[in-house]
Design an enzyme around this catalytic site. Structure first.
Site, PDB file in Angstrom:
ATOM      1  N   ASP A  42       0.876  -1.266   0.103  1.00 34.66           N
ATOM      2  CA  ASP A  42       0.100  -0.043   0.024  1.00 34.66           C
ATOM      3  C   ASP A  42       0.865   1.324  -0.067  1.00 34.66           C
ATOM      4  OD1 ASP A  42       1.047   0.037   2.551  1.00 34.66           O
ATOM      5  OD2 ASP A  42      -1.103   0.176   3.525  1.00 34.66           O
ATOM      6  N   SER A  43       2.215   1.003   0.033  1.00 33.44           N
ATOM      7  CA  SER A  43       3.044   2.232  -0.092  1.00 33.44           C
ATOM      8  C   SER A  43       2.961   2.918  -1.536  1.00 33.44           C
ATOM      9  CB  SER A  43       4.630   1.423  -0.004  1.00 33.44           C
ATOM     10  OG  SER A  43       4.895   0.590  -0.902  1.00 33.44           O
ATOM     11  N   ASP A  81      -0.993  -6.426  -0.455  1.00 36.12           N
ATOM     12  CA  ASP A  81      -1.031  -5.663   1.041  1.00 36.12           C
ATOM     13  C   ASP A  81      -2.363  -5.274   1.126  1.00 36.12           C
ATOM     14  OD1 ASP A  81       0.322  -4.609   3.130  1.00 36.12           O
ATOM     15  OD2 ASP A  81       1.388  -3.077   2.149  1.00 36.12           O
ATOM     16  N   LYS A 111      -0.908  -9.614   2.789  1.00 39.86           N
ATOM     17  CA  LYS A 111      -0.070  -8.987   4.246  1.00 39.86           C
ATOM     18  C   LYS A 111      -0.813  -8.050   5.038  1.00 39.86           C
ATOM     19  CE  LYS A 111       3.407  -5.853   3.724  1.00 39.86           C
ATOM     20  NZ  LYS A 111       2.869  -4.591   4.685  1.00 39.86           N
ATOM     21  N   GLU A 113      -0.815  -5.545   8.528  1.00 42.63           N
ATOM     22  CA  GLU A 113       0.160  -4.858   9.513  1.00 42.63           C
ATOM     23  C   GLU A 113      -0.576  -5.174  10.829  1.00 42.63           C
ATOM     24  OE1 GLU A 113       0.570  -0.701   8.969  1.00 42.63           O
ATOM     25  OE2 GLU A 113       1.250  -1.013   7.022  1.00 42.63           O
ATOM     26  N   GLU A 179       9.533  -3.835   9.893  1.00 39.00           N
ATOM     27  CA  GLU A 179       9.909  -2.723   9.098  1.00 39.00           C
ATOM     28  C   GLU A 179      10.581  -1.742  10.361  1.00 39.00           C
ATOM     29  OE1 GLU A 179       6.719  -0.777   6.862  1.00 39.00           O
ATOM     30  OE2 GLU A 179       8.193   1.052   6.573  1.00 39.00           O
TER      31      GLU A 179
HETATM   32  O1  KIV Z   1       3.760  -1.233   1.598  1.00 37.06           O
HETATM   33  C1  KIV Z   1       4.875  -1.527   1.682  1.00 37.06           C
HETATM   34  O2  KIV Z   1       5.415  -1.254   0.542  1.00 37.06           O
HETATM   35  C2  KIV Z   1       5.295  -2.216   2.677  1.00 37.06           C
HETATM   36  C3  KIV Z   1       6.941  -2.384   2.815  1.00 37.06           C
HETATM   37  C4  KIV Z   1       7.325  -1.297   3.106  1.00 37.06           C
HETATM   38  C5  KIV Z   1       7.008  -3.733   3.558  1.00 37.06           C
HETATM   39  O3  KIV Z   1       4.537  -2.816   3.675  1.00 37.06           O
END
Ligand code: KIV
Length: 264
Positions: A42-43, A81, A111, A113, A179
């Site tokens: 989600d970056s 994510d 993934k 968090e 992270e």
């Molecule tokens: O969103 C993302 O790119 C991430 C990585 C920094 C692990 O969660």
């Protein structure tokens, strides 16, 4: 197909490489380079969509980009994510959203968090056949609450992180992103858990590493992060190409004979 158990079995054998990607073309390059895991993070909110944080990223945006990445990298493990609030509201909604990534976009895993607080949800997902990658330490989705802070600076904080890692391992995650975590904390956790840890800003002793593709390719020379290594300078490469193109158009040098179609 690359299964979660194959990634899990790499622990102790060799280090795991993971990079983010958000589009088809980049995914093709990462697959050609045999990167172990592609994370559609989600970056993308901050790196390619221009938002100040990752919070505005929606499920629909993520699903479209995960599908594009999977089309570019059909043989590589693609992890989707789960964006902000796509898994916090209810278990039912979280599972439906995770299912969208697998069914609509072709992701191989998701993934999330979070630590012990989300362990029951993770356990449910895993029991349904959804491979889950964990993510603890610095959690960008918590930015409004706590900012971006390195985790594991104190004994108490390391203890807390260790409990999170253990709870997620027990819930069945196949790997764990650490992270923005002190090297001391990530080393301890890596030695403690049976699943591979993948670090970003977590030092040298994790089982694998992940970087954000736009950071490591040098798209934004003004943004330098301590954890990052810039392997290319795409800002300069693209900028020079665009300037040259503009000059050649203005001077009538492009197109030249080789680019022209002629009547038969
Ligand atoms: O969103 C993302 O790119 C991430 C990585 C920094 C692990 O969660």
């Amino acid at each position: 197909m690359v299964t979660a158990s194959r990634i899990r079995n790499l622990k102790g054998k060799r280090k795991i490489s993971m990079l983010t990607a958000y589009d088809y073309l980049t995914a093709r390059i990462l697959e050609a380079a045999a990167i172990d895991i592609i994370l559609v993070g989600d970056s993308m909110g901050t790196t390619i969509l221009g938002y100040p944080t990752t919070l505005p990223v929606t499920m629909d945006i993520m699903v479209a980009h995960v599908a594009a990445v999977k089309r570019g990298a059909p043989k590589t493990m693609v992890v989707a994510d789960m964006p902000f609030l796509s898994y916090g509201v209810s278990e039912e909604e979280a599972i439906r959203n995770a299912g969208r990534f697998l069914k609509e976009a072709g992701a191989d895993a998701v993934k999330l968090e979070g630590g012990k607080d989300i362990a029951p949800l993770v356990e449910k997902m895993v029991s349904l056949g959804i491979p889950v990658m964990g993510h603890i330490g610095l959690r960008p989705q918590q930015v409004l609450k706590s900012g971006y802070q390195v985790a594991g600076r104190t004994e108490a904080d390391i203890e807390n992180l260790s409990e999170d890692a253990k709870a997620l391992e027990k819930a069945g995650i196949f790997s764990l992103v650490l992270e923005g975590t002190t090297e001391e904390a990530s080393r301890l956790i890596t030695d403690m858990v049976s699943i591979p840890t993948i670090g970003i800003g977590a030092g040298r002793y994790t089982d694998g590493q992940v970087l954000v593709i736009t950071d490591m390719l040098g798209y934004e020379p003004d943004h330098q992060y301590k954890h990052n290594k810039t392997y290319a300078n795409l800002y300069n490469t693209i900028f020079s190409a665009v300037v040259q193109y503009k000059e050649e158009v203005e001077m009538g040098l492009f197109p030249s004979e080789e680019h022209v179609f002629h009547q038969k």
